[in-house]
Design a protein around this motif. Structure first.
Motif, PDB file in Angstrom:
ATOM      1  N   TRP A  42      40.441  43.069  30.430  1.00  0.00           N
ATOM      2  CA  TRP A  42      40.745  42.114  31.496  1.00  0.00           C
ATOM      3  C   TRP A  42      41.773  41.084  31.034  1.00  0.00           C
ATOM      4  N   LEU A  70      45.415  40.474  32.819  1.00  0.00           N
ATOM      5  CA  LEU A  70      45.909  39.185  33.315  1.00  0.00           C
ATOM      6  C   LEU A  70      47.246  38.815  32.673  1.00  0.00           C
ATOM      7  N   ILE A  74      46.991  32.438  38.029  1.00  0.00           N
ATOM      8  CA  ILE A  74      46.352  33.693  37.615  1.00  0.00           C
ATOM      9  C   ILE A  74      46.045  33.685  36.127  1.00  0.00           C
ATOM     10  N   VAL A 130      39.732  37.403  40.243  1.00  0.00           N
ATOM     11  CA  VAL A 130      40.899  38.287  40.147  1.00  0.00           C
ATOM     12  C   VAL A 130      40.940  39.244  41.338  1.00  0.00           C
ATOM     13  N   ALA A 178      43.934  38.772  44.088  1.00  0.00           N
ATOM     14  CA  ALA A 178      45.024  39.672  43.713  1.00  0.00           C
ATOM     15  C   ALA A 178      46.003  39.886  44.865  1.00  0.00           C
ATOM     16  N   ILE A 236      43.249  47.181  36.838  1.00  0.00           N
ATOM     17  CA  ILE A 236      42.077  46.471  37.354  1.00  0.00           C
ATOM     18  C   ILE A 236      40.963  47.464  37.664  1.00  0.00           C
TER      19      ILE A 236
END
Length: 487
Positions: free
Chosen positions: A368, A372, A453, A311, A315, A393
């Motif tokens: 998390w 997402l 993602i 991630v 990102a 994040i």
């Protein structure tokens, strides 16, 4: 007072009795705080390399240098190999990670065998900082120089960080370890973020300083090496040579740990310590199977941390390609992650103190998953929403990693800290190919970065399920460590 001697014996001493000398107890407490501060500053020092070099500046710049050296087909030929210039940086990072696995494992064994944790940690730190400062000379088409310096710096960074982790059990009692680990992680984000802000200001205003963009980037790269070298002086002065075991209310089996951690090679036979360390590494690999619950925790960490690393690394790509973010917005988001992660690490550390590290890590993994999911549904061309995603994040990033580190420190047999944390860092760095592979395959099959993602959810779900099954109390007792009050 000798820093090494006093600090080395402090962690192995039993807790001060109620009728002990108050002055001596106060001196021991001050000595421990001094050691903790040195450890925090070590995170402050080396985080500059991660934030400024690996995350922001080196990838685009080294790729440009490689393209300037490419042939008409856009290829470069390092060591007789033919690769696309645009692939040179990721290939070099992958190569350095593979080498760092072997170096970390061997160095961790040597450190526990000889008791020279600090000397090895600071030595690798200075090798890495010098290589990073050498990146100032990456002008023209010197892509091979850049690749060589990256390999050296990245290996040195990995080894130095793994050795620094080995100090954690000797810096705090079991019930204070989450707090100390979280504070160290916060120092790291603060140090890395502070230098990154200064470097971004230099890069954005390079014209005002009479610099071209390439020179500005090279100054930024070298500044990370200088920062790393200067602040490493603090842990070098304040940490003991050998990582020890913290004083606890319950007697820990420290005598065997002392023997295994400091056993020297046979006198009069040069090279025996190194050869013995290779044999000891083999024995460590076999002995780890005697602690299956520790291995189960490592498997959980390997899985969910691979999702975290992916991630973080993807990102910017997701923001630019799927959400249409400009470069300025991407840079701002990177800074937001750095800043918010400071508070996130401290906040989750406080939560862990009340509810236990395992529950808090499980909660962060839920965070998390939510992050997402929100990223998947996020509208394009909306920087404010992208900044909100960066804040989310940052909130779960620092805390989940800091608490994972402190929880693992309880699962290590005493006297084997550097060896086991080398395996831990292998999980952190050496297996980070799984997430990018899943991300890439999802994009290849669907043509959508949103699908890519959201595909990373599998790492957090599996990691959550495996961690949920780890009986932490029984795992700690199995390696002979005292059990903290809250888990």
């Amino acid at each position: 007072m000798s820093t090494t001697n006093s600090a080395t014996h402090l962690p192995d001493d039993p807790p001060t009795a109620p009728d002990a000398d108050p002055a001596a107890a106060d001196t021991d407490a001050r000595s421990l705080r001094r050691m903790q501060f040195g450890w925090y500053i070590n995170d402050w020092a080396n985080a500059a390399f991660s934030a400024t070099v690996l995350t922001v500046f080196l990838g685009p710049y080294l790729t440009t240098v490689a393209k300037d050296a490419a042939d008409a087909a856009g290829n470069v030929h390092p060591l007789g190999l033919t690769i696309r210039a645009g692939s040179f940086f990721p290939y070099t990072v992958s190569f350095s990670v593979l080498l760092s696995v072997a170096v970390m494992l061997l160095t961790g064994t040597v450190a526990d065998r000889t008791g020279r944790h600090k000397e090895l940690m600071c030595g690798f730190a200075y090798v890495g900082s010098l290589a990073t400062m050498g990146m100032f000379f990456l002008g023209g088409d010197r892509y091979l120089l850049g690749g060589g310096l990256l390999v050296v710096a990245n290996i040195a960074y990995a080894v130095s960080v793994a050795l620094s982790y080995a100090y954690l059990p000797g810096l705090a009692s079991p019930d204070e370890r989450d707090k100390v680990s979280s504070k160290g992680w916060a120092y790291g984000y603060a140090g890395g973020g502070l230098l990154l802000i200064a470097n971004l200001a230099l890069f954005q205003g390079h014209d005002a300083f009479g610099l071209d963009s390439g020179t500005a980037v090279r100054i930024c790269l070298a500044s990370a090496g200088l920062w790393w070298a200067l602040f490493t002086i603090v842990p070098m002065l304040r940490l003991p040579s050998r990582a020890g075991v913290a004083p606890t209310a319950t007697a820990a089996p420290t005598a065997p740990a002392e023997t295994t951690a400091t056993a020297p090679g046979k006198p009069g036979k040069p090279g025996k310590p190194a050869a013995g360390s290779l044999r000891e590494l083999g024995r460590t690999l076999r002995r780890m199977r005697e602690h299956p619950l520790t291995l189960l925790y490592l498997a959980a960490f390997l899985c969910y941390n691979d999702g975290i690393q992916t991630v973080v690394s993807q990102a910017s790509l997701y923001g630019s390609e799927e959400l249409g973010m400009e470069q300025t917005s991407l840079v701002t988001a990177v800074l937001l992650v750095q800043v918010v992660a400071i508070g996130g690490a401290l906040l989750l550390g406080r939560i862990a103190h009340r509810y236990g590290a395992k529950r808090t890590i499980l909660g962060s993994l839920v965070g998390w998953v939510v992050t997402l999911a929100l990223g998947y549904f996020m509208p394009a061309h909306q920087p404010a929403w992208f900044y909100a995603l960066a804040c989310m994040i940052g909130l779960v990033l620092g805390g989940s990693q800091a608490l994972s580190r402190s929880l693992f420190s309880h699962l290590i047999p005493p006297g084997r800290e550097a060896e086991y944390f080398s395996f831990y860092k292998v999980s952190d760095r050496g297996t980070s190919w799984m997430g990018p592979l899943v991300f890439g395959l999802a994009y290849q099959l669907t043509g959508s970065y949103r699908s890519a993602i959201i595909s990373l959810l599998v790492f957090f779900v599996i990691g959550f399920a495996v961690l949920l099954k780890v009986p932490v109390r029984r795992a700690i007792e199995a390696v002979g460590n005292p059990v903290p009050e809250r888990l």
